[in-house]
Design an enzyme around this catalytic site. Sequence first.
Site, short mmCIF file in Angstrom:
data_model
loop_
_atom_site.label_atom_id
_atom_site.label_comp_id
_atom_site.label_asym_id
_atom_site.label_seq_id
_atom_site.Cartn_x
_atom_site.Cartn_y
_atom_site.Cartn_z
CB THR A 31 26.38 36.00 56.69
OG1 THR A 31 27.36 36.25 57.76
CG2 THR A 31 27.25 36.17 55.45
CE LYS A 61 31.65 39.54 60.23
NZ LYS A 61 30.28 38.84 60.71
#
Length: 247
Positions: free
Chosen positions: A16, A37
């Site tokens: 991330t 995502k």
Amino acid sequence: MPVLVITGTGTEVGKTVTTAAVAAAAVAAGRSVAVLKAAQTGVRPDERGDADEVARLAGAVTADELARFPEPLAPGTAARRAGMAPVHPREVAERAAKLATEHDLVLVEGAGGLLVRFDAAGGTLADAARLLGAPVLIVATAGLGTLNTTELTARELRRHDLEPAGVVIGSWPAEPDLATRCNVADLPEVAGAPLLGAVPAGAGALPPADFRARARDWLAPRLDGTWDAAAFRAGEGAGPGPGETTA
């Protein structure tokens, strides 16, 4: 490349934060960016997910999330246990393709490693990338054990007719040990793809303004950065130093 898929060699590898760095560098280069995502797990409805964290660090990006499941499990398992509809690779590809019509760059962040299952049919991030015809960036760990997981990920990408865009080390330690330094040279060899950056450990804890100002220093020009693999390798002394041995 309008769509870049980002996968890790496993969980907790810095995926991330690396996605945020790529987004920040692209924004600094004047590009509009969306972050998708594919499946968020282990986060309550009122909590910030990975896409939100990317937006917090990177700044002016569109954050999108295809599905969210409450338990911190593989998406397919989490969906089944929650009695919720799973995410399918085609849905990921369709959402990313739509975002690509509205942005210069779409970053699709997977969940865990490349072959984590989204659904009962065994659909994975690799399937979504193949549907998109998108390159895949591998985020790897720095230390002992990373050569095996990185090579396995790269081999699996090619088995799916996908070419790795490159490798980024997701968390480079302040004091790298011998194995970590050697891996700077070995990672691109085992992946058959260039090393495109090294994000410092703890980068995600930086104030967002500092993160954005420094992100380009961690990434190669192919990712809109200024990082140079050869200079980094020389500076970190990858390989045995005086009196050291790899035996």
